[in-house]
Write an enzyme that holds these catalytic residues in place. Structure first.
Site, PDB file in Angstrom:
ATOM      1  N   ARG A 173      20.616  17.768  -3.596  1.00  0.00           N
ATOM      2  CA  ARG A 173      21.080  16.385  -3.649  1.00  0.00           C
ATOM      3  C   ARG A 173      21.634  16.084  -5.026  1.00  0.00           C
ATOM      4  NH1 ARG A 173      16.948  17.284  -0.325  1.00  0.00           N
ATOM      5  NH2 ARG A 173      16.781  16.091   1.616  1.00  0.00           N
ATOM      6  N   ARG A 192       2.048 -11.491   5.678  1.00  0.00           N
ATOM      7  CA  ARG A 192       3.517 -11.571   5.639  1.00  0.00           C
ATOM      8  C   ARG A 192       4.194 -11.053   6.901  1.00  0.00           C
ATOM      9  NH1 ARG A 192       5.533  -9.907  -0.219  1.00  0.00           N
ATOM     10  NH2 ARG A 192       7.450 -10.759   0.660  1.00  0.00           N
ATOM     11  N   HIS A 237      -4.702 -15.019   9.423  1.00  0.00           N
ATOM     12  CA  HIS A 237      -3.666 -13.996   9.357  1.00  0.00           C
ATOM     13  C   HIS A 237      -3.945 -12.784  10.246  1.00  0.00           C
ATOM     14  CE1 HIS A 237      -1.717 -16.333   6.337  1.00  0.00           C
ATOM     15  NE2 HIS A 237      -2.710 -16.213   5.466  1.00  0.00           N
ATOM     16  N   PRO A 267       0.821  -1.224   0.000  1.00  0.00           N
ATOM     17  CA  PRO A 267       0.000   0.000   0.000  1.00  0.00           C
ATOM     18  C   PRO A 267       0.850   1.267   0.000  1.00  0.00           C
ATOM     19  CG  PRO A 267      -0.433  -1.387   1.946  1.00  0.00           C
ATOM     20  CD  PRO A 267       0.649  -2.044   1.180  1.00  0.00           C
ATOM     21  N   GLU A 268       0.491   2.209  -0.840  1.00  0.00           N
ATOM     22  CA  GLU A 268       1.153   3.508  -0.859  1.00  0.00           C
ATOM     23  C   GLU A 268       0.171   4.559  -0.337  1.00  0.00           C
ATOM     24  OE1 GLU A 268       3.296   4.311  -4.520  1.00  0.00           O
ATOM     25  OE2 GLU A 268       3.390   2.192  -4.986  1.00  0.00           O
TER      26      GLU A 268
END
Ligand SMILES: [Zn+2]
Length: 266
Positions: free
Chosen positions: A150, A111, A92, A2-3
């Protein structure tokens, strides 16, 4: 994984179901999902607190309770569900909070990379995060200056949560294509005009992702359909939506990276 748009979508679905409810008890089913404090202290401390508000900082969900903040990071495969009425725990499930009026908040995570914190003040967890791309502090002037401070390739730099918070692999590839910038382009070579385009592109792909309820890919299906509207992500060999050239895939910092070799020249 997920973002920002997927976390935002989860928050919007949880808010009406959970806000105002009292946490009655916690059932921690996988000890290592809890980053802090200890399991005993967590269970004792969280009981009786009311869920006042649910917000987001980067990819952290921030449940503001009467006294503390319950922070959750979904990482690779975490998901949160508000359940009303009876519930039988699933394989889970890592944490189940029993709430007032027979509701539950279920944190499921196949996971096991996701993490939960109960803290009085979340500042220390948020300290190293860059600006929110949908906030007012994220402007093209800020981005231009930050890119030039940067000397890094754009793709890994945009994935760096201390540079800008909430972008992951999908939305970074999409934003770079929309801005017509090559993923390997060096940050301090980006012109002022290109920084403007990139700033607009990042906002635009995130807003579209939220509008489409996120992308249902590589993680739990939630009904989002942004994956059907990707410009480049996962479309290796298929035509670029702008020029028709085949999308190419390269690996940058161990991440699959998709771009159009015609629209995004180095
Ligand atoms: Zn193209």
């Amino acid at each position: 994984m997920p973002e920002l748009p997927e976390v935002e979508t989860i928050i919007r679905s949880l808010r009406p179901a959970l806000t105002g409810r009292i946490i009655l008890s916690a059932d921690l089913r996988w000890a290592r999902s809890l980053a802090a404090p200890s399991a005993a202290l967590f269970e004792e401390r969280i009981a009786g607190q009311r869920i006042e508000a649910i917000t987001r900082r980067a990819k952290f969900l921030d449940l503001q309770l009467s006294r503390d903040h319950l922070l959750i990071h979904l990482r690779m495969s975490g998901d949160l569900l508000a359940v009303l009425g009876g519930y039988a725990p699933a394989r889970h499930d890592r944490l189940i909070l029993a709430l007032s009026d027979d509701a539950r908040l279920v944190f499921s995570d196949p996971r096991k990379f996701g993490r939960v914190w109960l803290v009085e003040d979340p500042a220390s967890l948020f300290r190293d995060l860059g600006p929110e791309p949908l906030s007012e502090e994220f402007t093209s002037a800020w981005l231009f200056k930050a890119l030039h401070a940067r000397h890094r390739q754009l793709k890994p730099l945009l994935l760096d949560q201390s540079f800008i918070a909430g972008l992951g692999n999908i939305y970074t590839d999409e934003a770079l294509h929309l801005a017509k910038l090559h993923p390997l382009r060096l940050s301090d070579s980006v012109t002022c005009r290109q920084a403007e385009r990139l700033c607009e592109a990042i906002r635009s792909v995130l807003e579209e992702g939220i509008r489409r309820n996120g992308a249902s890919i590589d993680w739990v299906y939630r009904g989002g359909d942004f994956q059907n509207h990707f410009r480049v992500y996962g479309r290796t060999g298929q035509p670029c939506p702008v020029c028709g050239t085949g999308i190419e895939r390269i690996t940058v910092g161990q991440r699959g990276t998709h771009f159009c070799p015609h629209c995004q020249r180095v």
